[in-house]
Motif scaffolding. Structure first.
Motif, PDB file in Angstrom:
ATOM      1  N   THR A 102      20.085   2.175   6.490  1.00 16.36           N
ATOM      2  CA  THR A 102      19.436   2.838   5.356  1.00 16.36           C
ATOM      3  C   THR A 102      17.926   2.690   5.440  1.00 16.36           C
ATOM      4  OG1 THR A 102      19.611   0.852   4.005  1.00 16.36           O
ATOM      5  CG2 THR A 102      21.424   2.440   3.873  1.00 16.36           C
ATOM      6  N   GLY A 103      17.253   3.612   4.757  1.00 19.40           N
ATOM      7  CA  GLY A 103      15.799   3.557   4.743  1.00 19.40           C
ATOM      8  C   GLY A 103      15.228   4.558   3.761  1.00 19.40           C
ATOM      9  N   ARG A 104      13.914   4.719   3.820  1.00 18.36           N
ATOM     10  CA  ARG A 104      13.209   5.674   2.970  1.00 18.36           C
ATOM     11  C   ARG A 104      12.413   6.630   3.844  1.00 18.36           C
ATOM     12  NH1 ARG A 104      15.025   5.653  -2.397  1.00 18.36           N
ATOM     13  NH2 ARG A 104      15.875   3.560  -2.730  1.00 18.36           N
ATOM     14  N   LEU A 105      12.493   7.911   3.514  1.00 23.80           N
ATOM     15  CA  LEU A 105      11.808   8.929   4.303  1.00 23.80           C
ATOM     16  C   LEU A 105      10.303   8.884   4.046  1.00 23.80           C
ATOM     17  CD1 LEU A 105      12.076  11.409   6.199  1.00 23.80           C
ATOM     18  CD2 LEU A 105      12.235  12.814   4.122  1.00 23.80           C
ATOM     19  N   VAL A 106       9.548   8.823   5.117  1.00 20.66           N
ATOM     20  CA  VAL A 106       8.089   8.931   5.033  1.00 20.66           C
ATOM     21  C   VAL A 106       7.700  10.403   5.124  1.00 20.66           C
ATOM     22  CG1 VAL A 106       5.887   8.306   6.104  1.00 20.66           C
ATOM     23  CG2 VAL A 106       7.780   6.656   6.050  1.00 20.66           C
ATOM     24  N   LYS A 107       8.160  11.068   6.182  1.00 21.27           N
ATOM     25  CA  LYS A 107       7.928  12.499   6.331  1.00 21.27           C
ATOM     26  C   LYS A 107       8.819  13.047   7.425  1.00 21.27           C
ATOM     27  CE  LYS A 107       4.032  11.913   9.550  1.00 21.27           C
ATOM     28  NZ  LYS A 107       2.634  12.282   9.854  1.00 21.27           N
ATOM     29  N   ARG A 108       9.142  14.330   7.300  1.00 18.18           N
ATOM     30  CA  ARG A 108       9.825  15.078   8.349  1.00 18.18           C
ATOM     31  C   ARG A 108       8.808  16.082   8.877  1.00 18.18           C
ATOM     32  NH1 ARG A 108      12.332  20.752   8.576  1.00 18.18           N
ATOM     33  NH2 ARG A 108      13.707  20.601  10.385  1.00 18.18           N
ATOM     34  N   TYR A 109       8.650  16.177  10.205  1.00 14.89           N
ATOM     35  CA  TYR A 109       7.592  17.013  10.767  1.00 14.89           C
ATOM     36  C   TYR A 109       7.981  17.514  12.151  1.00 14.89           C
ATOM     37  CZ  TYR A 109       6.478  12.591  13.136  1.00 14.89           C
ATOM     38  OH  TYR A 109       6.545  11.438  13.874  1.00 14.89           O
ATOM     39  N   LYS A 110       7.269  18.518  12.606  1.00 21.29           N
ATOM     40  CA  LYS A 110       7.531  19.144  13.910  1.00 21.29           C
ATOM     41  C   LYS A 110       9.006  19.489  14.087  1.00 21.29           C
ATOM     42  CE  LYS A 110       3.638  16.995  16.322  1.00 21.29           C
ATOM     43  NZ  LYS A 110       3.211  16.141  17.465  1.00 21.29           N
ATOM     44  N   ARG A 111       9.651  19.817  12.996  1.00 22.52           N
ATOM     45  CA  ARG A 111      11.065  20.222  12.926  1.00 22.52           C
ATOM     46  C   ARG A 111      12.044  19.136  13.343  1.00 22.52           C
ATOM     47  NH1 ARG A 111      12.991  25.949  14.808  1.00 22.52           N
ATOM     48  NH2 ARG A 111      12.495  25.180  16.882  1.00 22.52           N
ATOM     49  N   PHE A 112      11.805  18.473  14.459  1.00 25.45           N
ATOM     50  CA  PHE A 112      12.815  17.571  15.006  1.00 25.45           C
ATOM     51  C   PHE A 112      12.452  16.096  14.919  1.00 25.45           C
ATOM     52  CE2 PHE A 112      13.346  21.636  17.320  1.00 25.45           C
ATOM     53  CZ  PHE A 112      14.588  21.976  16.806  1.00 25.45           C
ATOM     54  N   LEU A 113      11.463  15.750  14.103  1.00 25.68           N
ATOM     55  CA  LEU A 113      11.053  14.359  13.973  1.00 25.68           C
ATOM     56  C   LEU A 113      11.008  13.949  12.502  1.00 25.68           C
ATOM     57  CD1 LEU A 113       8.082  14.282  16.525  1.00 25.68           C
ATOM     58  CD2 LEU A 113      10.440  13.526  16.922  1.00 25.68           C
TER      59      LEU A 113
END
Length: 234
Positions: A9-20
């Motif tokens: 488990t964790g917390r999302l910082v950011k989703r970027y460049k589609r696949f990261l």
């Protein structure tokens, strides 16, 4: 479909460049970059700070050992990995979750057809002859209880609809199956404001005789499993 090992488990910082996706793990507070197997926009499913679940691979050849699997959104767990829908729909067909697609003798995946394409699932033999099944992942919800597809423009999706229509013209059956990877939706509509060209291609495919079905999933950190039919309001 059960996860082979416990998810972290964790917390999302950011989703970027589609696949990261950058994620802070709960276990030790470290920040990792996970592979995000999702080419869509993930509209409504990338809010920083959201609770997420990731899997860990022991394959030494992988550049990123973590994979982004699940996010908590709108009070529900949502599967975001688009590598799973074909397997989940196969499990659903074998379990009889789509009665209209029962009665076949063989089931094959990723079979070449059309114009340099591969059909997701090919059903052969039995009472219905050859049936071409295209699978689309769905996880967009902008209105409570209503799943929508697509979440971004998909020229590839429109191409698949045209190829399914071609199979019907050749005398075969063809079906589009929408796999809803979230437990809080019981209806499906097209997001024609996001991609009007796909909606137009969809209408043409329905007119040509392409069948349409939708099934939903339960999503937990232990497994994602097909568990219900979803009504198609199109």
């Amino acid at each position: 479909m059960k996860f082979p090992a416990p998810l972290q488990t964790g917390r999302l910082v950011k989703r970027y460049k589609r696949f990261l996706a950058d994620i802070i793990l709960d276990a030790d507070g470290s920040e990792i970059t996970a592979h995000c197997a999702n080419p869509g926009s993930m509209l409504g499913l990338k809010e920083p700070g959201s609770r997420v679940w990731v899997s860990v691979s022991d394959n030494p050849k992988r550049k990123l050992k973590h994979s982004f699997e699940i996010i908590e959104a709108d009070g529900a767990l949502v599967g975001i990995n688009t590598a799973y829908p074909n397997k989940l729909v196969e499990e659903g067909i074998l379990a009889g979750a789509i009665p209209e697609l029962a009665g076949f003798e063989t089931l094959r995946r990723e079979v070449k057809y059309g114009k340099n394409s591969r059909i997701d699932i090919l059903l052969e033999g039995g009472s219905h002859g050859t049936t071409y099944v295209e699978v689309k992942n769905v996880h967009l919800m902008r209105q409570a209880g209503l799943a929508e597809f697509p979440d971004s423009v998909t020229a590839r999706g429109a191409k698949h609809l045209a190829e399914l229509s071609d199979m019907v013209a050749e005398g075969h059956r063809a079906a589009m199956v929408f796999l809803v990877q979230r437990p809080d939706c019981d209806r499906l509509e097209l997001a024609d404001d996001i991609d009007p060209n796909y909606a137009e291609a969809f209408a043409a495919a329905r007119e040509a005789g392409v069948e349409v079905y939708a099934i939903g999933c339960s999503v937990t950190p232990q497994a994602i499993e097909v568990n219900r039919a979803v009504s198609v309001d199109i």
